[in-house]
Scaffold this active site. Sequence first.
Site, PDB file in Angstrom:
ATOM      1  CB  CYS A   1     -38.132  48.503  34.016  1.00 62.22           C
ATOM      2  SG  CYS A   1     -39.628  48.857  32.851  1.00 62.22           S
TER       3      CYS A   1
ATOM      4  CG  ASP B   1     -61.782  55.311  49.064  1.00 65.99           C
ATOM      5  OD1 ASP B   1     -60.597  55.422  48.578  1.00 65.99           O
ATOM      6  OD2 ASP B   1     -61.749  56.620  49.138  1.00 65.99           O
TER       7      ASP B   1
END
Length: 219
Positions: free
Chosen positions: A45, A139
Site C-alpha cells: 500500500c 451520477d
Amino acid sequence: MTLQIGDTAPNFQAQTTEGPIDFHEWIGDSWAVLFSHPKDFTPVCTTELGYMARIKPEFDRRGVKVIGLSVDSTDDHETWARDIEETQGHAPNYPIIGDADFTVSKLYGMLGSSVAGDPRDRTAVDNQTVRNVFVIGPDKKVKLVLVYPMTTGRNFDEVLRVIDSLQLTAAHRVSTPANWQQGDDVIIAGSVSNDEAKEIWPDGWEEPKPYLRIVPQPR
C-alpha cells in the site's frame, strides 16, 4: 452488501486527512476514484499511495477526484504519509479517509457487518478484503469495481485506461475492444441500429460480422 456496477455508491460522512467530508457532496459533478487499504504502514500500500500521488495530475486532467481509505485513524495516516514521501518520493496529495470504526469498509461490503473493536487490535490480514478500487460517475453510480490481493500492487495506469473508456462511452454510442487505448478504433454499440449508425457514421464502418461494427474513435 456487495456493490455491483450500476449501484448507487453509498453516501457517508467521514473524517479525512483534509478534513470532514460528505462523500456525495465531495464528488459533486466529477468522476471519482475511491481506493482502499487494510492498514497503515503496509508495504504494498505504501508503494500504491506514492504512485497514485505521482500520477494524480492525470486524474485531474480527466476531471476525476481521488480519495483513499485505510482502516486506521487520520493521525496514523498523516504519520504514514511522511514514510510514503520518504520512500516513494511523493506524499499523498489527495484526502485519505480514516475508517477506524470500519463504517465505510462495511458500507461498501469490504468487511462483514459484525466487525467491531479497536482497529489497532486487527492485523492487515484481518482486513485483507479492504483492497478495492471503485470508480464512481458524476451520477454517483458505481462504474467499475476492482479487488486486489494484498500481495499484488494495483495497476493505476489500467484504472486510467478504463476511465478513458468509461468517459468516451458515456459521451458516444460506442464500446471499446480488448486492450483498447486512446486513439484506437472502437465498436458501434449493439443498441445502435444500422439505420441510426448510418446517420452517426455516414462514411460507414468495417463489419467483419454483423454484430461487430468497427469505426474510428470519436473525437
